[in-house]
Enzyme design. Sequence first.
Site, mmCIF file in Angstrom:
data_model
loop_
_atom_site.group_PDB
_atom_site.id
_atom_site.type_symbol
_atom_site.label_atom_id
_atom_site.label_comp_id
_atom_site.label_asym_id
_atom_site.label_seq_id
_atom_site.Cartn_x
_atom_site.Cartn_y
_atom_site.Cartn_z
ATOM 1 C CG ASN A 1 -4.171 -4.222 12.777
ATOM 2 O OD1 ASN A 1 -3.606 -4.337 11.683
ATOM 3 N ND2 ASN A 1 -4.801 -5.332 13.353
ATOM 4 C CB THR B 1 -40.268 26.334 -9.219
ATOM 5 O OG1 THR B 1 -41.399 26.437 -9.970
ATOM 6 C CG2 THR B 1 -40.141 27.560 -8.223
ATOM 7 C CG HIS B 2 -41.534 23.011 -11.825
ATOM 8 N ND1 HIS B 2 -41.863 21.666 -11.355
ATOM 9 C CD2 HIS B 2 -42.155 23.680 -11.016
ATOM 10 C CE1 HIS B 2 -42.609 21.699 -10.411
ATOM 11 N NE2 HIS B 2 -43.056 22.879 -10.186
ATOM 12 C CB SER C 1 -14.852 23.401 -30.361
ATOM 13 O OG SER C 1 -14.822 22.696 -31.147
ATOM 14 C CE LYS D 1 -19.878 25.160 -28.343
ATOM 15 N NZ LYS D 1 -19.918 23.634 -28.649
ATOM 16 C CD GLU E 1 -19.355 21.237 -20.211
ATOM 17 O OE1 GLU E 1 -19.377 20.020 -20.929
ATOM 18 O OE2 GLU E 1 -19.213 22.463 -21.032
ATOM 19 C CE LYS F 1 -4.102 2.832 4.072
ATOM 20 N NZ LYS F 1 -5.228 2.261 5.108
ATOM 21 C CB SER G 1 -0.870 -0.033 1.157
ATOM 22 O OG SER G 1 -0.139 -0.149 2.396
ATOM 23 C CG ASN H 1 -17.092 24.439 -25.504
ATOM 24 O OD1 ASN H 1 -18.039 24.943 -25.868
ATOM 25 N ND2 ASN H 1 -16.424 23.672 -26.140
ATOM 26 C CD GLN I 1 -3.021 -2.261 1.905
ATOM 27 O OE1 GLN I 1 -2.389 -2.715 2.941
ATOM 28 N NE2 GLN I 1 -2.979 -2.878 0.634
ATOM 29 C CE1 TYR J 1 -6.336 -3.193 8.717
ATOM 30 C CE2 TYR J 1 -5.673 -5.430 8.532
ATOM 31 C CZ TYR J 1 -5.555 -3.989 7.827
ATOM 32 O OH TYR J 1 -5.158 -3.711 6.950
HETATM 33 N N1 ARG Z 1 -1.079 -1.135 5.016
HETATM 34 C C1 ARG Z 1 -2.147 -1.679 6.171
HETATM 35 C C2 ARG Z 1 -3.586 -1.053 5.780
HETATM 36 O O1 ARG Z 1 -3.568 0.197 5.294
HETATM 37 C C3 ARG Z 1 -1.606 -1.400 7.523
HETATM 38 C C4 ARG Z 1 -2.283 -2.310 8.657
HETATM 39 C C5 ARG Z 1 -1.822 -3.745 8.272
HETATM 40 N N2 ARG Z 1 -2.295 -4.630 9.346
HETATM 41 C C6 ARG Z 1 -2.242 -6.048 9.025
HETATM 42 N N3 ARG Z 1 -2.801 -6.837 10.164
HETATM 43 N N4 ARG Z 1 -1.803 -6.561 8.022
HETATM 44 O O2 ARG Z 1 -4.606 -1.507 6.424
#
Ligand code: ARG
Length: 464
Positions: free
Chosen positions: A111, A156-157, A279, A285, A292, A327, A24, A287, A324, A319
Site C-alpha cells: 500500500n 466574439t460570438h 478522403s 478533400k 479533429e 492507474k 494489475s 481534412n 487499483q 486502502y
Molecule cells: N496492485 C495494487 C494496486 O495497484 C497494489 C496494492 C495492493 N494492496 C493490497 N492491499 N492488496 O492498488
Amino acid sequence: MSDKLWAGRFSKETDKEVDAFNSSISFDKKMVYEDIAGSIAHARMLGKQSIISETDSKEIIDGLEIIWQALKNKELKIDDEAEDIHMFIEAELTRRIGDAGKKLHTARSRNDQVATDLRLHLNSCCLFINLLLSELIKALCDISENHTETIMPGYTHLQRAQPITFAHHLMAYAQMFVRDKERLGDAVKRMMSECPLGSGALAGTTFPIDREATAKELGFLKPCANSLDGVSDRDFCVEIAGALSLIMVHLSRFSEEIILWCSWEFKFIELDDAYATGSSIMPQKKNPDVAELVRGKSARVFGDLQTLLTVMKGLPLAYNKDMQEDKEAIFDAVDTVCLCLRTFTLMLKTMTVNKENMRVAAAKGFINATDCADYLVGKGMAFRDAYKITGELVARCVKYNTDLENLPIEKYKQESELFGGDIYEALNLETCVAKRSSYGGSAPEQVRKQTEMVRERLEQWKKQ
Ligand code: ARG
C-alpha cells in the site's frame, strides 16, 4: 499447492478468473523502475537502521540493481502472470539472491509502495509533459514573431468584432499553455512534497524506520505526516488529471479554430500535406484530422478525471482495492496528452499562414466601428452618444451596401459635425490595431513585448 504468498491462510487456490481479474501487471509494469528505486531506498534504510543486516541490505540493493540492468538490456522480461509489479520484483529478487530477498518487505506494505511508485512515476511523466509544453509555447512565439502585423478579424460570438493580429491571437494560447505548465508544476510540487513510504499497510510500523532518509533519497521533501492518509489518498492523481484536462481544453479550442481556419469559408491557414489527410471517396478533400482527433481525445482525458473522482468518492479509509483503478485512468490521461501535444506542435510548425485572406476577412464586417466611436470620444463626445451615432452610420452603410471606409464625409457630417477628414485614417485597420496599445492589447509592440516575456519565462523554467 498454491505458490501464493498468502497460501498459509487459505485452504484453496484462487480461481484463475479471479487471478486474472485482480492482476494489475499489464498496466502497473510502467512503474517498474520507480518500484526498484523505492525498494533500493527502503533496503538501504533498513540496513542503516539495523532492521536487517548491512550484508542483507547490500545484497538486496545489488540484486535490485542487477534486475534494473537486466530489464534495461532486455535480458529480463516482466512476467505477465505476476499479480502486480511489486510482487514481480520481489519474487525476481528472491529467485536471484535467495533468503536476503525475503527480508525486503520488512516494515513496508504494497500500500505504501504503490502510493510511492505512482508519485515517482507521475513525477517523471510530468517532467516530459512540461518539455512538450515548452516546445509548443516556443513554436507559438516563433510563429507570432512573424505575424505581429498580420491583421485578422477578432471574434466574439464567432461574429467579426475588432481587428487584431494573428500574433495576438496565437499568443493568447501561449498564455494558456504557460498557465497549464505552471499549474502542472504546482500539482507535481505538492505531490512530491510528502512521501508515503513507511506508512506501512495503514498504521505505520513497529520497526525503527527512518522515513526522512527514504523520503530524501527518493526526491520528496519530507515523509507524509499521517500513515492512513499516505496510503489512501489519490488527490495527487486527481490534481494532475485536472491540470491535464485543462491542457486538453486549450488544445481542443485551438483545434476547433484550426479546423475552422482551414475551411473554404475562412482559408486563413493551410496545413502541410504531411499533417492532413484525404478522403476515400472525395478526391478534392484535405481534412484536418489531427486537429479533429486532438479535439476528440480531450473527451478521454475528461473521462479519466471523472473516473478518478468517482473511484475515490465513497472509499472508507484506508486502502481499498478500488484504488487499483487509478492507474489506467491517470496513465491514459498522461499518454493522451503527450501524444496530442507532440502532434499538435508539429502540425502548427508546418502550417502556412494565408495573410491575404485574413486581411480580406478583416475588411468586411465593420470591425472598425468601435474605432469610429472612439474617434468621436477623442473629439469630446460622450462614449454612449458616439456609440449611437456609429450604429446609425453602420446602418447607413448596410443600406447603401458600402463600408465605413467608403462612406462619403458628408454622410459622416450629417450625423455629427465633429467628423473631419481624419476619420478615414482613424478607420484604417492598421491604425486601429496600432492604437490598441494598452497593456496586453493588439498593438504590434505590445504583442512583441508579450512574446519576449513568454520567452523569458521559458528561459527561467530551464534554469529551475
Ligand atoms: N496492485 C495494487 C494496486 O495497484 C497494489 C496494492 C495492493 N494492496 C493490497 N492491499 N492488496 O492498488
